[in-house]
Design a protein around this motif. Structure first.
Motif, PDB file in Angstrom:
ATOM      1  N   CYS A  56      40.338  75.605  33.346  1.00  0.00           N
ATOM      2  CA  CYS A  56      39.023  75.640  33.895  1.00  0.00           C
ATOM      3  C   CYS A  56      39.201  76.023  35.621  1.00  0.00           C
ATOM      4  CB  CYS A  56      38.022  74.401  33.807  1.00  0.00           C
ATOM      5  SG  CYS A  56      37.617  74.038  32.328  1.00  0.00           S
ATOM      6  N   ILE A  57      40.088  75.472  36.038  1.00  0.00           N
ATOM      7  CA  ILE A  57      40.360  75.643  37.763  1.00  0.00           C
ATOM      8  C   ILE A  57      40.968  77.058  37.826  1.00  0.00           C
ATOM      9  CG2 ILE A  57      42.491  74.880  38.163  1.00  0.00           C
ATOM     10  CD1 ILE A  57      39.400  74.148  39.736  1.00  0.00           C
ATOM     11  N   GLU A  58      41.655  77.702  36.808  1.00  0.00           N
ATOM     12  CA  GLU A  58      42.431  78.845  37.036  1.00  0.00           C
ATOM     13  C   GLU A  58      41.373  79.978  36.744  1.00  0.00           C
ATOM     14  OE1 GLU A  58      45.864  79.827  37.551  1.00  0.00           O
ATOM     15  OE2 GLU A  58      45.545  77.970  38.329  1.00  0.00           O
ATOM     16  N   THR A  59      40.216  79.693  35.996  1.00  0.00           N
ATOM     17  CA  THR A  59      39.522  81.058  35.921  1.00  0.00           C
ATOM     18  C   THR A  59      38.532  80.973  36.960  1.00  0.00           C
ATOM     19  OG1 THR A  59      37.784  79.203  35.097  1.00  0.00           O
ATOM     20  CG2 THR A  59      39.223  80.440  33.355  1.00  0.00           C
ATOM     21  N   ILE A  60      38.729  80.325  38.202  1.00  0.00           N
ATOM     22  CA  ILE A  60      37.882  80.682  39.504  1.00  0.00           C
ATOM     23  C   ILE A  60      38.369  81.803  40.120  1.00  0.00           C
ATOM     24  CG2 ILE A  60      36.920  79.702  41.563  1.00  0.00           C
ATOM     25  CD1 ILE A  60      37.009  76.964  40.164  1.00  0.00           C
ATOM     26  N   MET A  61      37.646  82.815  40.430  1.00  0.00           N
ATOM     27  CA  MET A  61      38.358  83.990  41.148  1.00  0.00           C
ATOM     28  C   MET A  61      38.103  83.947  42.472  1.00  0.00           C
ATOM     29  SD  MET A  61      39.480  85.228  38.279  1.00  0.00           S
ATOM     30  CE  MET A  61      40.110  86.777  38.907  1.00  0.00           C
ATOM     31  N   MET A  62      37.003  83.382  42.951  1.00  0.00           N
ATOM     32  CA  MET A  62      36.678  83.322  44.511  1.00  0.00           C
ATOM     33  C   MET A  62      36.468  82.032  44.942  1.00  0.00           C
ATOM     34  SD  MET A  62      34.361  86.881  44.820  1.00  0.00           S
ATOM     35  CE  MET A  62      34.298  86.459  46.554  1.00  0.00           C
ATOM     36  N   CYS A  63      36.912  81.516  45.940  1.00  0.00           N
ATOM     37  CA  CYS A  63      36.630  80.348  46.595  1.00  0.00           C
ATOM     38  C   CYS A  63      36.720  80.242  48.089  1.00  0.00           C
ATOM     39  CB  CYS A  63      37.608  79.183  46.002  1.00  0.00           C
ATOM     40  SG  CYS A  63      39.181  79.545  46.428  1.00  0.00           S
ATOM     41  N   SER A  64      35.869  79.381  48.721  1.00  0.00           N
ATOM     42  CA  SER A  64      35.687  79.299  50.169  1.00  0.00           C
ATOM     43  C   SER A  64      35.191  78.161  50.581  1.00  0.00           C
ATOM     44  CB  SER A  64      35.159  80.494  50.971  1.00  0.00           C
ATOM     45  OG  SER A  64      35.149  80.262  52.263  1.00  0.00           O
ATOM     46  N   PRO A  65      35.685  76.914  50.980  1.00  0.00           N
ATOM     47  CA  PRO A  65      37.222  76.885  51.347  1.00  0.00           C
ATOM     48  C   PRO A  65      37.836  76.607  49.749  1.00  0.00           C
ATOM     49  CG  PRO A  65      35.928  74.932  51.707  1.00  0.00           C
ATOM     50  CD  PRO A  65      35.051  75.906  51.431  1.00  0.00           C
ATOM     51  N   CYS A  66      39.235  76.840  49.800  1.00  0.00           N
ATOM     52  CA  CYS A  66      39.844  76.929  48.610  1.00  0.00           C
ATOM     53  C   CYS A  66      40.698  75.380  48.440  1.00  0.00           C
ATOM     54  CB  CYS A  66      40.860  77.988  48.341  1.00  0.00           C
ATOM     55  SG  CYS A  66      39.833  79.445  48.259  1.00  0.00           S
ATOM     56  N   GLY A  67      40.732  74.680  49.669  1.00  0.00           N
ATOM     57  CA  GLY A  67      41.505  73.491  49.445  1.00  0.00           C
ATOM     58  C   GLY A  67      41.440  72.482  48.362  1.00  0.00           C
ATOM     59  N   GLY A  68      39.963  72.356  47.842  1.00  0.00           N
ATOM     60  CA  GLY A  68      39.865  71.645  46.829  1.00  0.00           C
ATOM     61  C   GLY A  68      40.249  72.272  45.555  1.00  0.00           C
ATOM     62  N   VAL A  69      40.138  73.442  45.356  1.00  0.00           N
ATOM     63  CA  VAL A  69      40.624  74.005  44.288  1.00  0.00           C
ATOM     64  C   VAL A  69      42.204  73.958  44.238  1.00  0.00           C
ATOM     65  CG1 VAL A  69      40.476  76.299  43.097  1.00  0.00           C
ATOM     66  CG2 VAL A  69      38.711  75.418  44.250  1.00  0.00           C
ATOM     67  N   TYR A  70      42.758  74.195  45.169  1.00  0.00           N
ATOM     68  CA  TYR A  70      44.581  74.075  45.051  1.00  0.00           C
ATOM     69  C   TYR A  70      44.693  72.856  44.862  1.00  0.00           C
ATOM     70  CZ  TYR A  70      44.273  78.861  47.304  1.00  0.00           C
ATOM     71  OH  TYR A  70      43.966  80.177  47.379  1.00  0.00           O
ATOM     72  N   PHE A  71      44.288  71.853  45.411  1.00  0.00           N
ATOM     73  CA  PHE A  71      44.687  70.326  45.040  1.00  0.00           C
ATOM     74  C   PHE A  71      44.439  70.109  43.581  1.00  0.00           C
ATOM     75  CE2 PHE A  71      43.447  65.763  46.207  1.00  0.00           C
ATOM     76  CZ  PHE A  71      45.006  65.454  46.137  1.00  0.00           C
ATOM     77  N   PHE A  72      43.219  70.285  43.075  1.00  0.00           N
ATOM     78  CA  PHE A  72      42.989  70.193  41.678  1.00  0.00           C
ATOM     79  C   PHE A  72      43.933  70.798  40.742  1.00  0.00           C
ATOM     80  CE2 PHE A  72      40.707  70.365  37.551  1.00  0.00           C
ATOM     81  CZ  PHE A  72      40.307  69.035  37.439  1.00  0.00           C
ATOM     82  N   GLU A  73      44.205  72.107  41.217  1.00  0.00           N
ATOM     83  CA  GLU A  73      45.026  72.934  40.389  1.00  0.00           C
ATOM     84  C   GLU A  73      46.508  72.317  40.359  1.00  0.00           C
ATOM     85  OE1 GLU A  73      46.760  77.511  40.178  1.00  0.00           O
ATOM     86  OE2 GLU A  73      45.957  76.682  42.140  1.00  0.00           O
ATOM     87  N   PHE A  74      46.876  71.879  41.415  1.00  0.00           N
ATOM     88  CA  PHE A  74      48.321  71.161  41.706  1.00  0.00           C
ATOM     89  C   PHE A  74      48.216  69.831  40.799  1.00  0.00           C
ATOM     90  CE2 PHE A  74      50.610  67.625  43.487  1.00  0.00           C
ATOM     91  CZ  PHE A  74      52.134  68.154  43.492  1.00  0.00           C
ATOM     92  N   VAL A  75      47.229  69.045  40.630  1.00  0.00           N
ATOM     93  CA  VAL A  75      47.241  67.530  40.030  1.00  0.00           C
ATOM     94  C   VAL A  75      47.147  68.098  38.503  1.00  0.00           C
ATOM     95  CG1 VAL A  75      45.959  65.574  39.637  1.00  0.00           C
ATOM     96  CG2 VAL A  75      46.204  66.471  42.163  1.00  0.00           C
ATOM     97  N   SER A  76      46.326  68.922  38.219  1.00  0.00           N
ATOM     98  CA  SER A  76      46.175  68.979  36.663  1.00  0.00           C
ATOM     99  C   SER A  76      47.346  69.631  36.169  1.00  0.00           C
ATOM    100  CB  SER A  76      44.731  69.938  36.401  1.00  0.00           C
ATOM    101  OG  SER A  76      45.242  71.301  37.109  1.00  0.00           O
ATOM    102  N   CYS A  77      47.863  70.574  36.819  1.00  0.00           N
ATOM    103  CA  CYS A  77      49.400  71.240  36.381  1.00  0.00           C
ATOM    104  C   CYS A  77      50.426  70.223  36.294  1.00  0.00           C
ATOM    105  CB  CYS A  77      49.471  72.454  37.113  1.00  0.00           C
ATOM    106  SG  CYS A  77      51.256  73.238  36.587  1.00  0.00           S
TER     107      CYS A  77
END
Length: 208
Positions: free
Chosen positions: A71-92
């Motif tokens: 789900c987090i990988e399908t996000i194409m645009m984000c601002s700010p992106c800190g929360g997206v990157y953090f969730f991506e790291f945790v889930s992976c």
């Protein structure tokens, strides 16, 4: 005649010696090494573990972590992106580590490495994943653009937090129960040693 009998006797002794040395020779051909049989024989699918609470919870954790990562990988645009990157790291990370532990436990590979405390390792992974999934899901819930992918990631993140939390609770109980059994066994062994020593002293008063 005597020479013939002595020759036959020597031949018989040589033959027996050859048979004994051949039987005890370390270079006998084998179809399969014993070590390989023992290693491969210990690796099997443990169906009982997969049907247990820990096996089911770990499989659910792997699935939820993978869905959240997708789900987090399908996000194409984000601002700010800190929360997206953090969730991506945790889930992976949770998907990789928990999936690896699931394979290790379900194939009984952990029995081949007995010097590692696998119960404590599993407890550490589940506790850390519970905290990190909760924190990353909370951050993503507060910093997002209300898109479908972000909402889905947050939803699966909190679901994963609940499952990991339940696994942590059960793992703590198992760890405490294991430590209690170990302490009881050590205490019983100590009492048996003292009883045996006291009996020896009573049987041999000169030792006193």
């Amino acid at each position: 005649m005597r020479n013939t009998e002595e020759a036959e006797g020597l031949d018989g002794e040589a033959s027996n010696t050859s048979m004994i040395s051949g039987a005890s020779s370390p270079y006998q051909p084998t179809t399969e090494p014993v070590h390989a049989r023992s290693v491969l024989g210990g690796i099997r699918c443990d169906v009982d573990y997969l049907k247990s609470y820990f096996g089911i919870l770990k499989a659910v954790e792997v699935v939820l972590s993978l869905i959240g990562f997708i789900c987090i990988e399908t996000i194409m645009m984000c601002s700010p992106c800190g929360g997206v990157y953090f969730f991506e790291f945790v889930s992976c990370t949770a998907f990789v580590v928990t999936g690896t532990l699931l394979v290790i436990f379900s194939l009984n590979v952990h029995t081949k490495v007995p010097h590692v405390n696998w119960n404590l390792t599993d407890l550490g992974n589940t506790a850390a994943s519970t905290f990190l999934f909760f924190l990353s899901s909370l951050v993503l819930a507060c910093i997002n653009h209300k898109t479908g992918a972000e909402i889905a990631a947050v939803t699966f993140g909190f679901l994963a937090t609940g499952v990991y939390g339940l696994n942590t609770f059960l793992a703590v109980r198992r760890w405490r129960r294991g430590n209690g059994s170990q302490r009881a066994a050590q205490s019983s062994e100590y009492m048996r040693a003292r009883t045996a020593s006291r009996g020896e002293m009573e049987a041999r008063p000169e030792l006193a």
